[in-house]
Design a protein around this motif. Sequence first.
Motif, mmCIF file in Angstrom:
data_model
loop_
_atom_site.group_PDB
_atom_site.id
_atom_site.type_symbol
_atom_site.label_atom_id
_atom_site.label_comp_id
_atom_site.label_asym_id
_atom_site.label_seq_id
_atom_site.Cartn_x
_atom_site.Cartn_y
_atom_site.Cartn_z
ATOM 1 N N LYS A 125 3.025 48.038 -48.847
ATOM 2 C CA LYS A 125 4.302 48.714 -49.048
ATOM 3 C C LYS A 125 4.581 49.679 -47.912
ATOM 4 N N LEU A 126 5.869 49.797 -47.567
ATOM 5 C CA LEU A 126 6.305 50.746 -46.545
ATOM 6 C C LEU A 126 6.990 51.916 -47.234
ATOM 7 N N TYR A 127 6.511 53.125 -46.949
ATOM 8 C CA TYR A 127 7.069 54.342 -47.518
ATOM 9 C C TYR A 127 7.871 55.070 -46.439
ATOM 10 N N SER A 128 8.984 55.703 -46.855
ATOM 11 C CA SER A 128 9.824 56.435 -45.908
ATOM 12 C C SER A 128 10.168 57.805 -46.481
ATOM 13 N N ARG A 129 10.235 58.798 -45.604
ATOM 14 C CA ARG A 129 10.607 60.142 -46.027
ATOM 15 C C ARG A 129 11.037 60.954 -44.810
ATOM 16 N N LEU A 130 12.065 61.777 -44.973
ATOM 17 C CA LEU A 130 12.440 62.712 -43.925
ATOM 18 C C LEU A 130 11.541 63.930 -44.000
ATOM 19 N N VAL A 131 11.055 64.382 -42.860
ATOM 20 C CA VAL A 131 10.169 65.542 -42.811
ATOM 21 C C VAL A 131 10.576 66.442 -41.653
ATOM 22 N N TYR A 132 10.068 67.654 -41.662
ATOM 23 C CA TYR A 132 10.227 68.575 -40.545
ATOM 24 C C TYR A 132 8.859 68.828 -39.921
ATOM 25 N N VAL A 133 8.765 68.655 -38.623
ATOM 26 C CA VAL A 133 7.550 68.967 -37.876
ATOM 27 C C VAL A 133 7.896 70.040 -36.865
#
Length: 243
Positions: free
Chosen positions: A62-70
């Motif tokens: 499965k491919l998981y996606s999420r917006l994050v801040y680095v």
Amino acid sequence: MRPPNMSGHFLLAPIPESTSDYLLPKDIKLAVLGASRVGKSAMIVRFLTKRFIGDYEPNTGKLYSRLVYVEGDQLSLQIQDTPGGIQTQDNLNQQLVDSLSKYLHWAEGFLLVYSITDCDSYRAIRPLYQHIRKVHPESKAPVIIVANKGDLHHLRQVQTQDGVQLANELGSLFLEISTSENYEDVCEVFQHLCKEVSKIHGLGGERRRSSVIPRPRSPNMQDLKRRFKQALSSKVKAASTLG
């Protein structure tokens, strides 16, 4: 070798509503590899949801996606779970190589996971690492070796020093964690890998501005003042002429 703690600079973020000055995030593509039942899926789900799903891998592939801040930069994080059918200790069979190759070509950073309760999963790390370097011969793709299930001391088959030694030989970072007990350690693994990928590709300064809704130009105050003075001067001159 442990990476520095960066929990204060890395935040999960909801997808913002489309606005005129929305900056489209760059992609960071990570792959999590290792033998079966080492906790790959559990690590991913724990990181993204803070929820521990138990000692099984229901989402392999499965491919998981999420917006994050680095460190203040918004990035689109994609995490690929991978098949875990690694049975050989010193080499990878061709069928497994073929199934993993698409993930290795796709990803920009890698987590190699083994369980401290399973020697065979530990022995699978070296051939996995070597195959990554064949696909990425420039050796720039960052790799972190993760020893999982650190809470199961009574079932330990692989000592911490064995993981440290392997990581040193391969030139990789090493972390021993417990997915079930310590959410912060799981976050630290993904945090550091994201930061390494973003540094290599310079993602911080390359974000693209959306043109879906053009942003109107703000009026120039100096220009408004100049035009106001011109208009006022014209009125004064007109009044003098009439007088």
